[in-house]
Design a protein around this motif. Sequence first.
Motif, short mmCIF file in Angstrom:
data_model
loop_
_atom_site.label_atom_id
_atom_site.label_comp_id
_atom_site.label_asym_id
_atom_site.label_seq_id
_atom_site.Cartn_x
_atom_site.Cartn_y
_atom_site.Cartn_z
N CYS A 196 0.86 -1.17 0.00
CA CYS A 196 0.00 0.00 0.00
C CYS A 196 0.90 1.23 0.00
O CYS A 196 1.79 1.35 0.85
N ARG A 197 0.67 2.11 -0.96
CA ARG A 197 1.44 3.36 -1.02
C ARG A 197 0.49 4.53 -0.80
O ARG A 197 -0.57 4.60 -1.42
N LEU A 198 0.90 5.40 0.10
CA LEU A 198 0.14 6.60 0.42
C LEU A 198 0.91 7.83 -0.06
O LEU A 198 2.13 7.88 0.10
N GLU A 199 0.21 8.79 -0.60
CA GLU A 199 0.80 10.09 -0.95
C GLU A 199 0.25 11.12 0.03
O GLU A 199 -0.96 11.20 0.23
N LYS A 200 1.14 11.90 0.63
CA LYS A 200 0.78 12.93 1.60
C LYS A 200 0.85 14.28 0.88
O LYS A 200 1.89 14.62 0.33
N SER A 201 -0.23 15.04 0.93
CA SER A 201 -0.30 16.28 0.14
C SER A 201 -0.68 17.50 0.97
O SER A 201 -1.28 18.43 0.47
N GLY A 202 -0.31 17.50 2.22
CA GLY A 202 -0.70 18.59 3.10
C GLY A 202 0.13 19.85 2.91
O GLY A 202 1.16 19.84 2.26
N ARG A 203 -0.34 20.92 3.52
CA ARG A 203 0.41 22.18 3.49
C ARG A 203 1.59 22.13 4.45
O ARG A 203 2.58 22.81 4.26
N VAL A 204 1.49 21.30 5.50
CA VAL A 204 2.55 21.21 6.50
C VAL A 204 3.42 19.98 6.25
O VAL A 204 4.64 20.06 6.25
N VAL A 205 2.81 18.83 6.06
CA VAL A 205 3.53 17.57 5.87
C VAL A 205 3.29 17.08 4.44
O VAL A 205 2.15 17.00 3.99
N ARG A 206 4.39 16.77 3.76
CA ARG A 206 4.31 16.24 2.40
C ARG A 206 5.21 15.01 2.32
O ARG A 206 6.15 14.87 3.10
N GLY A 207 4.93 14.13 1.37
CA GLY A 207 5.77 12.97 1.16
C GLY A 207 4.95 11.75 0.81
O GLY A 207 3.88 11.85 0.20
N TRP A 208 5.44 10.59 1.21
CA TRP A 208 4.77 9.33 0.89
C TRP A 208 5.12 8.30 1.96
O TRP A 208 6.06 8.45 2.71
N ALA A 209 4.30 7.25 1.97
CA ALA A 209 4.55 6.09 2.84
C ALA A 209 4.29 4.83 2.02
O ALA A 209 3.38 4.80 1.19
N LEU A 210 5.09 3.81 2.27
CA LEU A 210 4.92 2.52 1.61
C LEU A 210 4.84 1.46 2.71
O LEU A 210 5.75 1.34 3.52
N VAL A 211 3.72 0.73 2.72
CA VAL A 211 3.49 -0.32 3.71
C VAL A 211 3.56 -1.65 2.97
O VAL A 211 2.84 -1.87 2.00
N GLU A 212 4.47 -2.53 3.43
CA GLU A 212 4.63 -3.84 2.81
C GLU A 212 4.44 -4.92 3.86
O GLU A 212 5.01 -4.84 4.95
N VAL A 213 3.63 -5.93 3.53
CA VAL A 213 3.37 -7.06 4.43
C VAL A 213 3.69 -8.34 3.66
O VAL A 213 3.10 -8.60 2.61
N THR A 214 4.64 -9.11 4.20
CA THR A 214 5.11 -10.32 3.53
C THR A 214 4.97 -11.51 4.48
O THR A 214 5.28 -11.40 5.67
N GLU A 215 4.50 -12.64 3.94
CA GLU A 215 4.41 -13.85 4.75
C GLU A 215 5.81 -14.42 4.98
O GLU A 215 6.63 -14.50 4.07
N MET A 216 6.07 -14.82 6.22
CA MET A 216 7.35 -15.42 6.58
C MET A 216 7.31 -16.92 6.24
O MET A 216 6.25 -17.54 6.34
#
Length: 148
Positions: free
Chosen positions: A83-103
């Motif tokens: 899951c990739r999130l894009e952050k588009s705020g006036r104060v906080v900008r950037g992105w997050a990538l959440v990865e879940v893998t089976e062990m």
Amino acid sequence: MTLFRVERTVSPAPDEVWRRLTDWPAHGRQVPLTRTRVLTPGPNRAGTRFTARTGIGALSFDDPMEVVVWEPPGAGSDRSGVCRLEKSGRVVRGWALVEVTEMPDGGSRVVWTEELSVRGLPRAFDPVLGWAGRALFGRAVDGLLREG
């Protein structure tokens, strides 16, 4: 911008870990002085938008986000969830990538990678922002994984 990563190995299966980590309102319960509001009706998917509001009264800011990649882990397959999130705020900008893998021996590996900048914060503070991001998001991920 500063880049940081939080990694965890936990016993629940990937589908359960995915459900917990992508419960956007639950994030507000894990991050101090924050509440999260989902703006898009229906189940999570690419295009889902939500806002995390952090602070007290006039000392608050919004962190609007949009899911731009939504690939849940495959049930009974070896496909990782992304899951990739894009952050588009006036104060906080950037992105997050959440990865879940089976062990291989059961359980799941979580990797939460985030790159962000805070408006008005000089680049000299990037190491402090990275440390704070790892601490805050590490705490949030741990709390989300404990919630059931």
